[in-house]
Design a protein around this motif. Sequence first.
Motif, PDB file in Angstrom:
ATOM      1  N   GLU A 132     -13.197  59.811  32.478  1.00  0.00           N
ATOM      2  CA  GLU A 132     -14.245  60.831  32.392  1.00  0.00           C
ATOM      3  C   GLU A 132     -13.868  61.931  31.413  1.00  0.00           C
ATOM      4  O   GLU A 132     -14.715  62.458  30.688  1.00  0.00           O
ATOM      5  N   ALA A 133     -12.606  62.312  31.409  1.00  0.00           N
ATOM      6  CA  ALA A 133     -12.130  63.373  30.525  1.00  0.00           C
ATOM      7  C   ALA A 133     -10.618  63.255  30.415  1.00  0.00           C
ATOM      8  O   ALA A 133      -9.964  62.574  31.213  1.00  0.00           O
ATOM      9  N   LEU A 134     -10.072  63.944  29.404  1.00  0.00           N
ATOM     10  CA  LEU A 134      -8.636  63.916  29.145  1.00  0.00           C
ATOM     11  C   LEU A 134      -8.082  65.336  29.110  1.00  0.00           C
ATOM     12  O   LEU A 134      -8.702  66.247  28.546  1.00  0.00           O
ATOM     13  N   ALA A 135      -6.888  65.501  29.679  1.00  0.00           N
ATOM     14  CA  ALA A 135      -6.099  66.709  29.481  1.00  0.00           C
ATOM     15  C   ALA A 135      -4.730  66.243  28.996  1.00  0.00           C
ATOM     16  O   ALA A 135      -3.960  65.650  29.765  1.00  0.00           O
ATOM     17  N   LEU A 136      -4.454  66.466  27.724  1.00  0.00           N
ATOM     18  CA  LEU A 136      -3.220  66.003  27.093  1.00  0.00           C
ATOM     19  C   LEU A 136      -2.248  67.178  27.041  1.00  0.00           C
ATOM     20  O   LEU A 136      -2.471  68.150  26.315  1.00  0.00           O
ATOM     21  N   VAL A 137      -1.180  67.086  27.818  1.00  0.00           N
ATOM     22  CA  VAL A 137      -0.258  68.205  28.019  1.00  0.00           C
ATOM     23  C   VAL A 137       1.036  67.923  27.259  1.00  0.00           C
ATOM     24  O   VAL A 137       1.834  67.078  27.674  1.00  0.00           O
ATOM     25  N   ASP A 138       1.220  68.614  26.125  1.00  0.00           N
ATOM     26  CA  ASP A 138       2.408  68.368  25.295  1.00  0.00           C
ATOM     27  C   ASP A 138       2.587  66.868  25.097  1.00  0.00           C
ATOM     28  O   ASP A 138       3.678  66.311  25.281  1.00  0.00           O
ATOM     29  N   ILE A 141       2.194  61.813  21.051  1.00  0.00           N
ATOM     30  CA  ILE A 141       1.237  60.941  20.373  1.00  0.00           C
ATOM     31  C   ILE A 141       1.584  60.753  18.905  1.00  0.00           C
ATOM     32  O   ILE A 141       1.391  59.671  18.340  1.00  0.00           O
ATOM     33  N   LEU A 142       2.135  61.772  18.276  1.00  0.00           N
ATOM     34  CA  LEU A 142       2.454  61.714  16.849  1.00  0.00           C
ATOM     35  C   LEU A 142       3.939  61.539  16.593  1.00  0.00           C
ATOM     36  O   LEU A 142       4.369  61.514  15.425  1.00  0.00           O
ATOM     37  N   SER A 143       4.733  61.410  17.633  1.00  0.00           N
ATOM     38  CA  SER A 143       6.183  61.285  17.463  1.00  0.00           C
ATOM     39  C   SER A 143       6.769  60.577  18.674  1.00  0.00           C
ATOM     40  O   SER A 143       6.057  60.255  19.632  1.00  0.00           O
ATOM     41  N   GLY A 144       8.065  60.338  18.637  1.00  0.00           N
ATOM     42  CA  GLY A 144       8.781  59.818  19.794  1.00  0.00           C
ATOM     43  C   GLY A 144       8.275  58.471  20.266  1.00  0.00           C
ATOM     44  O   GLY A 144       8.120  57.520  19.488  1.00  0.00           O
ATOM     45  N   TYR A 145       8.008  58.386  21.556  1.00  0.00           N
ATOM     46  CA  TYR A 145       7.614  57.144  22.222  1.00  0.00           C
ATOM     47  C   TYR A 145       6.486  56.409  21.503  1.00  0.00           C
ATOM     48  O   TYR A 145       6.501  55.188  21.362  1.00  0.00           O
ATOM     49  N   ALA A 146       5.491  57.162  21.031  1.00  0.00           N
ATOM     50  CA  ALA A 146       4.309  56.538  20.432  1.00  0.00           C
ATOM     51  C   ALA A 146       4.565  55.999  19.032  1.00  0.00           C
ATOM     52  O   ALA A 146       3.753  55.225  18.511  1.00  0.00           O
ATOM     53  N   THR A 147       5.661  56.390  18.410  1.00  0.00           N
ATOM     54  CA  THR A 147       5.910  55.991  17.027  1.00  0.00           C
ATOM     55  C   THR A 147       7.224  55.220  16.861  1.00  0.00           C
ATOM     56  O   THR A 147       7.646  54.949  15.732  1.00  0.00           O
ATOM     57  N   THR A 239      -0.512  72.919  25.259  1.00  0.00           N
ATOM     58  CA  THR A 239       0.870  72.918  24.803  1.00  0.00           C
ATOM     59  C   THR A 239       1.577  74.173  25.287  1.00  0.00           C
ATOM     60  O   THR A 239       0.976  75.245  25.359  1.00  0.00           O
ATOM     61  N   GLY A 240       2.849  74.013  25.652  1.00  0.00           N
ATOM     62  CA  GLY A 240       3.682  75.170  25.907  1.00  0.00           C
ATOM     63  C   GLY A 240       4.031  75.828  24.582  1.00  0.00           C
ATOM     64  O   GLY A 240       4.355  75.148  23.600  1.00  0.00           O
ATOM     65  N   ALA A 241       3.974  77.151  24.540  1.00  0.00           N
ATOM     66  CA  ALA A 241       4.169  77.870  23.277  1.00  0.00           C
ATOM     67  C   ALA A 241       5.548  77.650  22.679  1.00  0.00           C
ATOM     68  O   ALA A 241       5.732  77.822  21.463  1.00  0.00           O
ATOM     69  N   HIS A 242       6.520  77.246  23.515  1.00  0.00           N
ATOM     70  CA  HIS A 242       7.890  77.102  23.036  1.00  0.00           C
ATOM     71  C   HIS A 242       8.408  75.681  23.210  1.00  0.00           C
ATOM     72  O   HIS A 242       9.615  75.477  23.360  1.00  0.00           O
ATOM     73  N   ASP A 243       7.511  74.708  23.167  1.00  0.00           N
ATOM     74  CA  ASP A 243       7.921  73.318  23.338  1.00  0.00           C
ATOM     75  C   ASP A 243       8.770  72.876  22.146  1.00  0.00           C
ATOM     76  O   ASP A 243       8.338  72.942  21.007  1.00  0.00           O
ATOM     77  N   VAL A 246       7.832  68.286  21.828  1.00  0.00           N
ATOM     78  CA  VAL A 246       6.620  68.012  21.041  1.00  0.00           C
ATOM     79  C   VAL A 246       6.171  69.356  20.485  1.00  0.00           C
ATOM     80  O   VAL A 246       5.676  70.205  21.224  1.00  0.00           O
ATOM     81  N   LYS A 247       6.401  69.564  19.220  1.00  0.00           N
ATOM     82  CA  LYS A 247       6.138  70.864  18.610  1.00  0.00           C
ATOM     83  C   LYS A 247       4.666  71.255  18.750  1.00  0.00           C
ATOM     84  O   LYS A 247       3.767  70.399  18.780  1.00  0.00           O
ATOM     85  N   VAL A 248       4.424  72.552  18.826  1.00  0.00           N
ATOM     86  CA  VAL A 248       3.060  73.070  18.943  1.00  0.00           C
ATOM     87  C   VAL A 248       2.190  72.545  17.802  1.00  0.00           C
ATOM     88  O   VAL A 248       1.009  72.224  17.998  1.00  0.00           O
ATOM     89  N   ALA A 249       2.767  72.420  16.619  1.00  0.00           N
ATOM     90  CA  ALA A 249       1.992  71.935  15.472  1.00  0.00           C
ATOM     91  C   ALA A 249       1.454  70.535  15.711  1.00  0.00           C
ATOM     92  O   ALA A 249       0.368  70.187  15.219  1.00  0.00           O
TER      93      ALA A 249
END
Length: 295
Positions: A132-138, A141-147, A239-243, A246-249
């Motif tokens: 129904e919906a997604l909440a992606l928390v940190d 997707i662009l690094s690590g496990y997914a790549t 995203t946590g501001a100081h992650d 998984v960088k905020v960017a």
Amino acid sequence: MDPIAPTDPAADTARFIDCNGFRLHYRRLGDGPRLLLLLHGSFLSLRSWRAVMAPLAEAGYTVVAFDRPAFGASSKPLPGADGQPGYSAHDQSALIAALIPALGFERAVLVGNSTGGTLALMTALEHPERVEALALVDAMILSGYATSEIPGFVKPLMRALTPFFSWLMGRLIARLYDKAIRAFWYRPERLDPEVLAAFRADMMQGPWPRAFWELFLATRKLGLEAQLATVTPPTLVITGAHDQTVKVAESERIAAAIPGARLEVIADSGHLPHEESPQAFVATLTDFLQTLPGH
């Protein structure tokens, strides 16, 4: 600073359910008409959601968290000759899609942290009728496990030496575990030593080194970035501001690429804002949920 619960408020609601070849350990709170399915990150367990499950249930939702394959108290079966049950990301997204109707719902809001966010996104792409919906928390997707991917020419040797490599990986994880978990936090001194010890105990149950080795061997490059523009469910990116994991960017890029996605940065938090700033996390998530159709 938000209070960090030293114990799990849902501890008396533990249950098990058989699904896609796994016996899943899960906890369920609330009886609302909308299901929130919480997906924890690697090296953790459903305990990661201990501070937010009850508040979300009190807000009117059915809230379920479960120990993902290879983690926590869920079973850790080894692949048979037919390769099943599987630990790949595709197998896990199929597991999530099958779990939703098994819990009595047609669709769910998937709330995924780190690699749990990877799987939440994959489920939305591969089984959109269940999301129904997604909440992606940190979300990773662009690094690590997914790549990541093991080179094909190396894998047969690694598979042949599974007993040795699974033993070695287990030894390394056990040695580095506490340091790795603390690194997920912006202020690691907030992490109660009792909670850290409980996470370690959650992780190291049964044949966990072999199960984690199977998870590692099943890692593939998922090519998710190219698919972000096709995501259709309403999406919140947190995203946590100081992650530092998984960088905020990265979260900013994910939110910019998903049509209509909303980005929220939780201050004073690292990779686990639902643990480090649970009150702010619940407020952010419930505000998003109230915008969904039919709320």
